[in-house]
Design a protein around this motif. Structure first.
Motif, PDB file in Angstrom:
ATOM      1  N   GLY A   9      -6.707  53.606  10.222  1.00 54.31           N
ATOM      2  CA  GLY A   9      -8.128  53.288  10.109  1.00 54.31           C
ATOM      3  C   GLY A   9      -8.395  51.897  10.657  1.00 54.31           C
ATOM      4  O   GLY A   9      -7.749  51.441  11.604  1.00 54.31           O
ATOM      5  N   HIS A  12      -7.493  45.359   8.387  1.00 51.45           N
ATOM      6  CA  HIS A  12      -7.770  44.755   7.085  1.00 51.45           C
ATOM      7  C   HIS A  12      -7.264  43.319   7.133  1.00 51.45           C
ATOM      8  O   HIS A  12      -6.058  43.089   7.272  1.00 51.45           O
ATOM      9  CB  HIS A  12      -7.070  45.537   5.967  1.00 51.45           C
ATOM     10  CG  HIS A  12      -7.301  44.958   4.614  1.00 51.45           C
ATOM     11  ND1 HIS A  12      -8.414  45.237   3.872  1.00 51.45           N
ATOM     12  CD2 HIS A  12      -6.560  44.094   3.880  1.00 51.45           C
ATOM     13  CE1 HIS A  12      -8.351  44.582   2.727  1.00 51.45           C
ATOM     14  NE2 HIS A  12      -7.226  43.880   2.714  1.00 51.45           N
ATOM     15  N   THR A  19      -5.728  49.895   7.390  1.00 54.08           N
ATOM     16  CA  THR A  19      -5.850  50.947   6.394  1.00 54.08           C
ATOM     17  C   THR A  19      -5.307  52.213   7.026  1.00 54.08           C
ATOM     18  O   THR A  19      -5.320  52.359   8.256  1.00 54.08           O
ATOM     19  CB  THR A  19      -7.314  51.168   5.974  1.00 54.08           C
ATOM     20  OG1 THR A  19      -8.065  51.590   7.111  1.00 54.08           O
ATOM     21  CG2 THR A  19      -7.919  49.908   5.378  1.00 54.08           C
ATOM     22  N   GLU A  21      -5.223  56.622   6.562  1.00 53.33           N
ATOM     23  CA  GLU A  21      -5.606  57.870   5.906  1.00 53.33           C
ATOM     24  C   GLU A  21      -4.317  58.679   5.827  1.00 53.33           C
ATOM     25  O   GLU A  21      -3.803  59.152   6.841  1.00 53.33           O
ATOM     26  CB  GLU A  21      -6.644  58.583   6.760  1.00 53.33           C
ATOM     27  CG  GLU A  21      -7.027  59.949   6.283  1.00 53.33           C
ATOM     28  CD  GLU A  21      -7.901  60.638   7.307  1.00 53.33           C
ATOM     29  OE1 GLU A  21      -7.534  61.763   7.714  1.00 53.33           O
ATOM     30  OE2 GLU A  21      -8.929  60.067   7.718  1.00 53.33           O
ATOM     31  N   VAL A  54      -0.713  48.979  -1.697  1.00 55.22           N
ATOM     32  CA  VAL A  54      -1.964  49.631  -2.070  1.00 55.22           C
ATOM     33  C   VAL A  54      -2.947  48.540  -2.469  1.00 55.22           C
ATOM     34  O   VAL A  54      -2.620  47.651  -3.251  1.00 55.22           O
ATOM     35  CB  VAL A  54      -1.753  50.629  -3.225  1.00 55.22           C
ATOM     36  CG1 VAL A  54      -3.074  51.232  -3.665  1.00 55.22           C
ATOM     37  CG2 VAL A  54      -0.781  51.719  -2.804  1.00 55.22           C
ATOM     38  N   SER A  56      -7.061  48.303  -3.649  1.00 54.79           N
ATOM     39  CA  SER A  56      -8.305  49.006  -4.017  1.00 54.79           C
ATOM     40  C   SER A  56      -8.219  50.502  -3.747  1.00 54.79           C
ATOM     41  O   SER A  56      -9.154  51.109  -3.227  1.00 54.79           O
ATOM     42  CB  SER A  56      -9.499  48.402  -3.272  1.00 54.79           C
ATOM     43  OG  SER A  56      -9.682  47.062  -3.633  1.00 54.79           O
ATOM     44  N   ARG A  58      -6.457  52.106  -1.542  1.00 54.15           N
ATOM     45  CA  ARG A  58      -6.132  52.493  -0.160  1.00 54.15           C
ATOM     46  C   ARG A  58      -4.773  51.932   0.226  1.00 54.15           C
ATOM     47  O   ARG A  58      -4.430  50.815  -0.149  1.00 54.15           O
ATOM     48  CB  ARG A  58      -7.170  51.953   0.814  1.00 54.15           C
ATOM     49  CG  ARG A  58      -8.424  52.785   0.796  1.00 54.15           C
ATOM     50  CD  ARG A  58      -9.236  52.665   2.045  1.00 54.15           C
ATOM     51  NE  ARG A  58      -8.770  53.260   3.262  1.00 54.15           N
ATOM     52  CZ  ARG A  58      -9.146  54.439   3.703  1.00 54.15           C
ATOM     53  NH1 ARG A  58      -9.900  55.205   2.976  1.00 54.15           N
ATOM     54  NH2 ARG A  58      -8.770  54.864   4.882  1.00 54.15           N
ATOM     55  N   LEU A  60      -2.386  50.186   2.688  1.00 53.27           N
ATOM     56  CA  LEU A  60      -2.421  49.261   3.811  1.00 53.27           C
ATOM     57  C   LEU A  60      -1.011  49.164   4.375  1.00 53.27           C
ATOM     58  O   LEU A  60      -0.045  49.061   3.616  1.00 53.27           O
ATOM     59  CB  LEU A  60      -2.881  47.864   3.376  1.00 53.27           C
ATOM     60  CG  LEU A  60      -4.249  47.753   2.719  1.00 53.27           C
ATOM     61  CD1 LEU A  60      -4.505  46.304   2.306  1.00 53.27           C
ATOM     62  CD2 LEU A  60      -5.341  48.234   3.656  1.00 53.27           C
TER      63      LEU A  60
END
Length: 174
Positions: A9, A12, A19, A21, A54, A56, A58, A60
């Motif tokens: 994604g 960050h 990020t 998926e 991890v 929040s 998500r 990383l």
């Protein structure tokens, strides 16, 4: 055999993290530090996972050689692909890799043939079996235990218990 295990994604922060998926039920194995992953498009990789965490809710990841936001952003929408033995099965006996489901015949509890699985659509809420109907057209079947109570790869079948209306022909189908 190659399996897509994640999609990159957005970037960050400023230190090269991205990020991801996750598209595997085994991220701790497939996306662990040191894992070398092929990419689609191929020219973006291979990428070696340097670290993961991890934040929040998500995942990383940071990759070796990707040290700033610009480099991380350049990887956006890249698919991460792991090499997997075709005979390998997930640890959970109720989980399957896409290639193990493709081509299986879908039948209802009363023995009605629906069609064959052409693929799996991985959506945020749930996975859907993409089934090419025996008589033409296609139907999407939620891959949840209530609707798909039995998967028998050795027997070549998937048993479904569809709710009313799920298998009704849509507009333009016959």
């Amino acid at each position: 055999m190659q399996l897509v295990v994640a999609r990159i994604g957005r970037a960050h922060g400023i230190k090269g993290e991205v990020t991801v998926e996750v598209r595997t039920d085994e991220p701790e194995l497939r996306l662990a530090p040191g894992a070398v992953l092929a990419t689609e498009p191929a020219e973006a990789g291979p990428l070696t996972v340097a670290e993961g965490r991890v934040h929040s809710g998500r995942l990383l990841l940071r990759f070796e050689g990707v040290s700033d936001r610009s480099a991380a952003e350049a990887l956006r929408n890249t698919l991460l692909v792991a090499e997997v033995d075709p005979q390998e099965r997930p640890e959970d006996p109720e989980e399957f890799y896409d290639h193990q489901l493709a081509g299986l015949e879908v039948v209802t509890r009363d023995g009605t043939r629906v069609g064959r699985i052409a693929g799996i659509a991985h959506l945020p809420a749930q996975d859907l079996l993409v089934v090419h109907r025996t008589g033409g057209g296609e139907v999407l079947i939620p891959f949840v235990t209530e609707i798909v109570p039995e998967v028998d790869p050795a027997g070549g079948t998937v048993l479904i218990d569809p709710p009313a209306g799920l298998l009704d022909e849509g507009p333009g189908e016959s």
